[in-house]
Design an enzyme around this catalytic site. Structure first.
Site, PDB file in Angstrom:
ATOM      1  N   GLY A  98       0.802  -1.220   0.000  1.00  0.00           N
ATOM      2  CA  GLY A  98       0.000   0.000   0.000  1.00  0.00           C
ATOM      3  C   GLY A  98       0.832   1.266   0.000  1.00  0.00           C
ATOM      4  N   HIS A 115       4.175   1.746  -8.096  1.00  0.00           N
ATOM      5  CA  HIS A 115       3.214   0.638  -7.958  1.00  0.00           C
ATOM      6  C   HIS A 115       2.226   0.636  -9.132  1.00  0.00           C
ATOM      7  CE1 HIS A 115       4.022   1.413  -3.491  1.00  0.00           C
ATOM      8  NE2 HIS A 115       4.412   0.181  -3.647  1.00  0.00           N
TER       9      HIS A 115
HETATM   10  P1  PAJ Z   1       6.062  -2.570  -1.618  1.00  0.00           P
HETATM   11  O1  PAJ Z   1       7.267  -1.945  -1.013  1.00  0.00           O
HETATM   12  O2  PAJ Z   1       4.744  -1.940  -1.421  1.00  0.00           O
HETATM   13  O3  PAJ Z   1       6.327  -2.729  -3.150  1.00  0.00           O
HETATM   14  C1  PAJ Z   1       5.415  -3.416  -3.970  1.00  0.00           C
HETATM   15  C2  PAJ Z   1       6.049  -3.579  -5.336  1.00  0.00           C
HETATM   16  O4  PAJ Z   1       6.266  -2.287  -5.923  1.00  0.00           O
HETATM   17  C3  PAJ Z   1       7.442  -4.266  -5.251  1.00  0.00           C
HETATM   18  O5  PAJ Z   1       7.555  -5.203  -6.293  1.00  0.00           O
HETATM   19  C4  PAJ Z   1       8.387  -3.105  -5.435  1.00  0.00           C
HETATM   20  O6  PAJ Z   1       9.631  -3.472  -5.995  1.00  0.00           O
HETATM   21  C5  PAJ Z   1       7.592  -2.223  -6.394  1.00  0.00           C
HETATM   22  N1  PAJ Z   1       8.075  -0.829  -6.376  1.00  0.00           N
HETATM   23  C6  PAJ Z   1       8.261  -0.045  -5.290  1.00  0.00           C
HETATM   24  N2  PAJ Z   1       8.762   1.165  -5.655  1.00  0.00           N
HETATM   25  C7  PAJ Z   1       8.902   1.125  -6.999  1.00  0.00           C
HETATM   26  C8  PAJ Z   1       9.376   2.069  -7.983  1.00  0.00           C
HETATM   27  N3  PAJ Z   1       9.803   3.269  -7.655  1.00  0.00           N
HETATM   28  N4  PAJ Z   1       9.380   1.687  -9.280  1.00  0.00           N
HETATM   29  C9  PAJ Z   1       8.938   0.432  -9.631  1.00  0.00           C
HETATM   30  N5  PAJ Z   1       8.491  -0.485  -8.758  1.00  0.00           N
HETATM   31  C10 PAJ Z   1       8.466  -0.151  -7.466  1.00  0.00           C
HETATM   32  O7  PAJ Z   1       7.846  -4.981  -1.917  1.00  0.00           O
HETATM   33  C11 PAJ Z   1       6.892  -5.046  -1.146  1.00  0.00           C
HETATM   34  O8  PAJ Z   1       5.926  -4.071  -1.040  1.00  0.00           O
HETATM   35  C12 PAJ Z   1       6.675  -6.232  -0.227  1.00  0.00           C
HETATM   36  O9  PAJ Z   1       7.914  -6.761   0.154  1.00  0.00           O
HETATM   37  C13 PAJ Z   1       5.792  -7.345  -0.857  1.00  0.00           C
HETATM   38  C14 PAJ Z   1       6.423  -7.953  -2.100  1.00  0.00           C
HETATM   39  C15 PAJ Z   1       4.402  -6.788  -1.180  1.00  0.00           C
HETATM   40  C16 PAJ Z   1       5.597  -8.485   0.168  1.00  0.00           C
HETATM   41  O10 PAJ Z   1       5.018  -8.021   1.358  1.00  0.00           O
END
Ligand code: PAJ
Length: 278
Positions: free
Chosen positions: A29, A35
Site C-alpha cells: 500500500g 506501484h
Molecule cells: P512494496 O514496497 O509496497 O512494493 C510493492 C512492489 O512495488 C514491489 O515489487 C516493489 O519493488 C515495487 N516498487 C516499489 N517502488 C517502486 C518504484 N519506484 N518503481 C517500480 N516499482 C516499485 O515490496 C513489497 O511491497 C513487499 O515486500 C511485498 C512484495 C508486497 C511483500 O510483502
C-alpha cells in the site's frame, strides 16, 4: 473494482474468471506511480489484474518501521480504481496469519548480503507472505519492481525451488523528475531531506560513470564514500557493485546490462534503497 478482504471471496471472484490470465501485483500500500506502473503493465498483459495491499508484519525486523509504515487504504483504492485495476485484495492480519508460521526460508547467499545482512529475517517474512499470496491468488504472472533488486532474486528463487506455476515479470524503477526512486517511505522525509534525497541517484550515476570508464569496483566505492562525506545527513549502510543476476560482488564492469550498483542509506532516519543496472 472489487475490494475483497477474505481468501474465500477472492477465490470465488477468481473462479468466476477461471479461464482468464491473472496478473498479480503484491504491495504494502501507500501506493505511488511506481506501484501503479506495475498494475498498468499487468492490465496490458492479462485479462484480470489483482493488486494486494497488506502491510506484512513478519517482514519488518524493526518494530518502529512497521508502526510508521503509512497506511492509506482508501486513497490507494481510489488510485487503483482510476487506472482500471479489477480487484484489490486487502486482508486483515488474522486473515493472512491463522497462526504464526514456524517454517523458515533460507535463501542461501542472499541472506548474508545487503538487505539479507542488514535486515535479518526480512526475506523469510517476504517469502512466507508472497508464498501465501501466490497460493491464494494463483496468478499467471506476478509483477515486481526492479527497485527491490534483491527481493526479485529472492522471489525468483522461491518460484524455482517451490515450483510455483507462474511467471515473474520485473519492471523498471519509476523515479521522480529529480531522480529519486519513488518509495512509500519518501512521504516520511522532511522538506530538507527531500531536497538532498536525489543525491542517492546522483551517486549511482557517478558510480556508473566511473565503472564505465574502467575504474575498478574498490576505487569506485572509495569515490562514493567521499561523495557522501559532503552530505552528512546520509548514513550509508551499504554501497555494492555486483553482477546483476547473481548479486555477487564484481571487480570491474564486464558487459552491458550485467552490472548493478546497489545502495541502502538512512536519510533523516528513513531507510531508502535504490539501484542502477547497466
Ligand atoms: P512494496 O514496497 O509496497 O512494493 C510493492 C512492489 O512495488 C514491489 O515489487 C516493489 O519493488 C515495487 N516498487 C516499489 N517502488 C517502486 C518504484 N519506484 N518503481 C517500480 N516499482 C516499485 O515490496 C513489497 O511491497 C513487499 O515486500 C511485498 C512484495 C508486497 C511483500 O510483502
Amino acid at each position: 473494482m472489487k475490494i475483497i478482504e477474505t481468501k474465500i471471496e477472492i477465490q470465488a471472484y477468481l473462479k468466476s474468471n477461471s479461464n482468464s490470465k491473472i496478473g498479480f501485483i503484491p504491495t504494502m500500500g501507500a501506493l505511488h506511480q511506481g506501484h501503479l506502473e506495475l498494475v498498468k503493465r499487468s492490465k496490458e498483459e492479462n485479462d484480470v489484474s489483482v493488486c494486494s495491499i497488506f502491510v506484512n508484519p513478519t517482514q519488518f525486523n524493526n518494530s518502529e518501521d512497521l508502526l510508521k509504515y503509512p497506511r492509506t487504504l482508501e486513497e490507494d483504492c481510489n488510485k487503483l480504481k482510476e487506472i482500471g485495476c479489477d480487484a484489490v485484495f486487502a486482508p486483515s492480519f488474522e486473515e493472512m496469519y491463522v497462526s504464526m508460521p514456524t517454517i523458515k526460508f533460507d535463501f542461501g547467499h542472499l541472506e548474508h548480503i545487503m538487505e539479507g545482512k542488514f535486515r535479518p529475517g526480512h526475506f523469510n517474512g517476504v517469502g512466507i507472505v508472497v508464498s501465501k499470496l501466490f497460493n491464494i491468488v494463483k496468478p499467471t504472472q506476478a509483477y515486481f519492481g526492479q527497485k527491490d533488486i534483491q527481493q526479485v532474486a529472492v522471489i525468483k528463487s522461491l518460484v524455482k525451488d517451490l515450483s510455483f506455476d507462474l511467471k515473474i515479470i520485473v519492471c523498471d524503477t519509476i523515479r521522480e523528475k529529480n531522480g529519486l526512486a519513488m518509495s512509500s517511505r519518501n512521504r516520511r522525509l522532511s522538506e530538507n531531506a527531500k531536497e538532498i534525497a536525489p543525491k542517492i541517484y546522483e551517486s549511482l550515476l557517478l558510480a556508473k560513470k566511473l565503472l564505465l570508464m574502467g575504474v575498478n569496483a574498490e576505487n569506485t566505492k572509495l569515490e562514493i564514500r567521499n561523495f557522501y562525506k559532503s552530505f552528512q545527513q546520509f548514513e550509508l549502510e551499504y554501497f555494492e557493485i555486483t553482477d546483476y543476476s547473481s548479486l555477487e560482488n564484481i571487480a570491474f564492469h564486464k558487459a552491458e546490462g550485467q552490472t548493478a550498483v546497489i545502495i541502502a542509506t538512512y536519510l533523516d532516519g528513513v531507510r531508502l534503497i535504490d539501484n542502477l543496472i547497466f
